[in-house]
Design an enzyme around this catalytic site. Structure first.
Site, PDB file in Angstrom:
ATOM      1  N   SER A 180      83.747  39.877  53.818  1.00  0.00           N
ATOM      2  CA  SER A 180      84.564  39.660  52.887  1.00  0.00           C
ATOM      3  C   SER A 180      83.749  40.833  51.826  1.00  0.00           C
ATOM      4  CB  SER A 180      84.118  38.334  51.786  1.00  0.00           C
ATOM      5  OG  SER A 180      84.325  38.535  50.663  1.00  0.00           O
TER       6      SER A 180
ATOM      7  N   ASP B  34      83.085  33.734  40.544  1.00  0.00           N
ATOM      8  CA  ASP B  34      84.196  34.744  40.625  1.00  0.00           C
ATOM      9  C   ASP B  34      85.536  33.580  39.911  1.00  0.00           C
ATOM     10  OD1 ASP B  34      82.705  37.056  41.062  1.00  0.00           O
ATOM     11  OD2 ASP B  34      84.212  36.822  42.904  1.00  0.00           O
TER      12      ASP B  34
ATOM     13  N   ASP C 188      94.149  37.852  50.908  1.00  0.00           N
ATOM     14  CA  ASP C 188      94.176  36.809  50.060  1.00  0.00           C
ATOM     15  C   ASP C 188      95.290  37.048  48.987  1.00  0.00           C
ATOM     16  OD1 ASP C 188      92.316  35.613  51.229  1.00  0.00           O
ATOM     17  OD2 ASP C 188      90.383  35.834  49.601  1.00  0.00           O
TER      18      ASP C 188
ATOM     19  N   ARG D  19      85.003  41.037  35.672  1.00  0.00           N
ATOM     20  CA  ARG D  19      85.231  40.075  36.390  1.00  0.00           C
ATOM     21  C   ARG D  19      85.738  40.107  34.445  1.00  0.00           C
ATOM     22  NH1 ARG D  19      85.968  40.893  40.888  1.00  0.00           N
ATOM     23  NH2 ARG D  19      85.817  39.904  42.578  1.00  0.00           N
TER      24      ARG D  19
END
Ligand code: ARG
Length: 395
Positions: free
Chosen positions: A174, A122, A14, A93
């Site tokens: 994922s 996220d 990604d 995060r």
């Protein structure tokens, strides 16, 4: 001169496609790789970013800061989301976003970018943190904008653009991992009725294959923070690493839930968090020994609220500071040791002691050294039960 953008870069598919996408839009891309203990080769990620045409690629080791400023407060709070998620991803995060902003400032970048989708939590955590810490920085989220609809399309794009990606079979799932745990989504897990295949798990041995003999670990706490393992003083990061290894062998810390995302979607998630599971159990146990009932009860409410604010990306907010004030005060007496038994996927506290314990053997005992005056109970009960006598006697 091109505008500069700092991209949160993992080295995966990604963010590699994001890098190219940003270049195509005329940006000079600075790749920023944050080490939060995900155990991936970030120097390789750095080289990949440069091979893809990043003007600069930076790796920062954020592990100490992660443990000290995010993991420890969340452990003290007892933060568990929806009863099962120990918040590994959610805690990382705001830290990564904080450093994105710092790098942007140092490099004179006008923009930062992340590779989050428009369906997850996220993106919210990154962007709310940036809004709170660096409101003038502009955020780009290529995955929300581009036309690529699936992993296959991303791979085709990467091939077309000759990006140096390695497509692995792990692609079924994922993943997001750091010192505090791993989150696993997608593939067969998208059916909430399907048991997670063993192959979905990254860290832990199946509890069914846990060693036959239990192992005991003793965790020492000072003011709510783990400071020792089996009687030896260790930094918290080392304690976490050691318990992740040990807990994994005993299948400790797996969880499987349907969780509520901030954007309103229910999502089936699987987590592994061996050290976090052991430390939360031990910490809670020490609180039972050292805190008053009213404090314990109220702290449960705070814990749930604290978990939700972490989950919701509200780390850098006045509510968190205010709750930290309450939690900090409660932790002043949470000092002592807890002995935890690991076996068959369980982490069970079996012993606890503290110089600040509220437990009094002379009050609790049914043995000879009892000092509790049982006659006092009579008057206590008469008053405690008084209102209900009146109810019965009501005409
Ligand atoms: N559902 C979890 C959370 O919101 C984990 C997200 C994991 N991210 C990922 N890219 N797999 O915190």
């Amino acid at each position: 001169m091109n505008s500069k953008v700092v991209l949160a870069y993992s080295g995966g598919l990604d963010t590699t496609v994001c890098l190219q996408w940003l270049k195509d839009r005329g940006f000079d891309v600075i790749a920023f790789c944050a080490d939060v203990g995900q155990g991936e080769d970030l120097q390789a990620a750095r080289r990949r970013a440069l091979a893809c045409g990043a003007v600069k690629a930076i790796v920062h080791d954020l592990r100490q800061e992660f443990v000290r400023d995010f993991v420890a407060p969340s452990l003290k709070a007892g933060a568990v989301y929806e009863g099962k998620y120990l918040l590994a991803t959610a805690l990382s995060r705001p830290l990564i976003a904080k450093h994105l902003a710092e790098v942007a400032k140092a490099e004179g970048a006008t923009h930062v970018a992340h590779g989050c989708t428009g369906k997850g939590n996220d993106q919210v955590r990154f962007e709310v943190t940036l809004a709170a810490l660096a409101p003038s920085i502009k955020v780009l989220a290529p995955v929300r904008e581009w036309e690529l609809k699936s992993r296959e399309e991303e791979i085709a794009y990467a091939k077309r653009r000759k990006l140096p990606i390695t497509v692995t079979t792990q692609g079924l799932y994922s993943l997001d991992q750091n010192l505090w745990g791993v989150a696993i989504e997608c593939g067969p897990l998208e059916d909430p009725w399907t048991e997670p295949p063993e192959a979905a798990y990254r860290w832990t041995t199946s509890p069914m294959n846990s060693p036959k003999t239990a192992v005991y670990v003793t965790i020492g706490f000072a003011r709510g923070v783990p400071v020792a393992l089996n009687g030896t003083k260790r930094p918290l990061m080392a304690i976490i690493q050691q318990l992740n290894r040990l807990g994994s062998r005993f299948g400790v810390g797996r969880s499987d839930l349907v969780e509520d995302r901030l954007v309103g979607i229910k999502s089936r998630e699987v987590y592994e968090a061996p050290a976090a599971t052991i430390l939360h159990a031990a910490h809670r146990e020490l609180e039972s020994l050292t805190l008053h009932r009213e404090v314990l009860e109220f702290k449960e409410l705070v814990a749930a609220r604290y978990a939700r604010l972490i989950y919701d990306g509200l780390w850098y907010t006045p509510l968190r500071s205010a709750l930290d004030g309450f939690i900090g005060q409660t932790q002043a007496v949470v000092t002592g040791e807890v002995r935890v038994k690991l076996w068959g996927g369980h982490a069970t506290p079996v012993g606890r002691k503290s110089p600040r314990a509220l437990y009094r053997r002379t009050l609790a005992t049914y043995g000879g050294e009892d000092t509790f005056d049982q006659k006092m109970a009579e008057g206590f009960i008469a008053i405690w039960g008084l209102p209900y006598k009146a109810t019965r006697a009501r005409p």
